[in-house]
Design an enzyme around this catalytic site. Structure first.
Site, mmCIF file in Angstrom:
data_model
loop_
_atom_site.group_PDB
_atom_site.id
_atom_site.type_symbol
_atom_site.label_atom_id
_atom_site.label_comp_id
_atom_site.label_asym_id
_atom_site.label_seq_id
_atom_site.Cartn_x
_atom_site.Cartn_y
_atom_site.Cartn_z
ATOM 1 N N GLU A 183 -2.931 -4.717 -3.199
ATOM 2 C CA GLU A 183 -3.398 -5.674 -4.216
ATOM 3 C C GLU A 183 -3.373 -5.063 -5.616
ATOM 4 O OE1 GLU A 183 -4.809 -4.758 -1.324
ATOM 5 O OE2 GLU A 183 -6.577 -5.979 -0.944
ATOM 6 N N CYS A 209 -10.598 -3.328 -4.565
ATOM 7 C CA CYS A 209 -9.590 -4.274 -5.083
ATOM 8 C C CYS A 209 -10.260 -5.526 -5.644
ATOM 9 C CB CYS A 209 -8.583 -4.639 -3.990
ATOM 10 S SG CYS A 209 -7.436 -3.284 -3.649
ATOM 11 N N CYS A 213 -10.222 -5.035 0.189
ATOM 12 C CA CYS A 213 -11.344 -4.089 0.101
ATOM 13 C C CYS A 213 -12.160 -4.351 -1.164
ATOM 14 C CB CYS A 213 -10.842 -2.649 0.151
ATOM 15 S SG CYS A 213 -10.178 -2.044 -1.412
ATOM 16 N N ASN A 236 0.841 -1.198 0.000
ATOM 17 C CA ASN A 236 0.000 0.000 0.000
ATOM 18 C C ASN A 236 0.875 1.246 0.000
ATOM 19 O OD1 ASN A 236 0.726 -0.728 2.659
ATOM 20 N ND2 ASN A 236 -0.962 0.434 3.533
ATOM 21 N N ILE A 237 0.428 2.249 -0.735
ATOM 22 C CA ILE A 237 1.143 3.525 -0.821
ATOM 23 C C ILE A 237 0.139 4.630 -0.529
ATOM 24 C CG2 ILE A 237 2.514 5.055 -2.289
ATOM 25 C CD1 ILE A 237 3.407 2.601 -3.870
ATOM 26 N N GLU A 238 0.315 5.254 0.648
ATOM 27 C CA GLU A 238 -0.630 6.285 1.075
ATOM 28 C C GLU A 238 -0.183 7.653 0.570
ATOM 29 O OE1 GLU A 238 -1.110 5.715 5.325
ATOM 30 O OE2 GLU A 238 -2.286 3.898 4.975
ATOM 31 N N CYS A 251 -4.039 0.640 -2.730
ATOM 32 C CA CYS A 251 -3.908 -0.615 -1.980
ATOM 33 C C CYS A 251 -2.826 -1.512 -2.570
ATOM 34 C CB CYS A 251 -5.221 -1.391 -2.019
ATOM 35 S SG CYS A 251 -6.577 -0.640 -1.126
HETATM 36 N N1 THU Z 1 -5.343 -1.401 2.297
HETATM 37 C C1 THU Z 1 -4.789 -2.223 1.364
HETATM 38 O O1 THU Z 1 -3.620 -2.066 0.983
HETATM 39 N N2 THU Z 1 -5.559 -3.208 0.848
HETATM 40 C C2 THU Z 1 -6.853 -3.452 1.205
HETATM 41 O O2 THU Z 1 -7.514 -4.285 0.611
HETATM 42 C C3 THU Z 1 -7.455 -2.708 2.318
HETATM 43 C C4 THU Z 1 -6.691 -1.517 2.779
HETATM 44 C C5 THU Z 1 -4.532 -0.308 2.853
HETATM 45 C C6 THU Z 1 -4.977 1.064 2.406
HETATM 46 C C7 THU Z 1 -4.466 1.933 3.536
HETATM 47 O O3 THU Z 1 -3.143 2.325 3.243
HETATM 48 C C8 THU Z 1 -4.441 1.017 4.741
HETATM 49 O O4 THU Z 1 -4.605 -0.302 4.253
HETATM 50 C C9 THU Z 1 -5.512 1.320 5.773
HETATM 51 O O5 THU Z 1 -6.742 1.430 5.172
#
Ligand code: THU
Length: 147
Positions: A68, A102, A99, A55-57, A66
């Protein structure tokens, strides 16, 4: 480098130690300063290759991507067309669920993929994607296949 020996009929056998190791190792690249939830995904393709994603915020929160989708987009952009299994892991959550966004994106490229959840103790849960998203959105002319 030798191909990982993951090509077996059983999805459980296909999930080799190598995939688990790659996903656990990649989680250090997660960029999650806001949620502090580190996520890592490993996509095992029919070619035998593994693509990882994290994940890259972003400070503009909704631009976060996300793990995935990063893994999937890396693979698709390298020419991969068939996907067998996606392994998902977060050290902060006991069996992180993918999620809905994804699942929708994965469904388009990999309608029969197996989603595998891994926890900190290397325990696994297996879900065919169709059990997690029973009715993905499709367009009338979309046959749900990558051509
Ligand atoms: N996140 C994912 O990488 N994949 C998911 O399917 C659910 C959420 C990440 C997004 C965010 O950076 C962190 O989890 C918290 O929501």
């Amino acid at each position: 480098m030798a191909k990982p020996s993951l090509m077996t009929a059983s999805p459980k056998k296909a999930l080799s130690k190598e995939l688990m190791k790659r996903v656990k190792s990649a989680v250090r690249f997660s960029y999650a300063p806001y949620s502090k939830i580190l996520v890592s995904a490993g996509l095992y393709c029919a070619s035998g290759k593994i693509y990882t994603g994290v994940n890259i915020e972003n400070s503009s929160y909704s631009l976060t991507m996300c793990a995935e989708r990063i893994a999937l987009f890396k693979a698709v952009s390298e020419g991969e067309k068939k996907f067998r299994l996606l392994l998902l892991y977060s050290p902060q959550l006991n069996f992180i669920m993918p999620c809905g966004a994804c699942l929708q994106v994965l469904s388009e490229f990999a309608p029969d993929i197996i989603i595998v959840l891994m926890n900190e103790n290397d325990e696994l849960k297996f879900y065919p994607i169709k059990t997690l998203l029973t009715k993905p959105f499709t367009l009338p002319y979309n046959d749900n296949h990558v051509v």
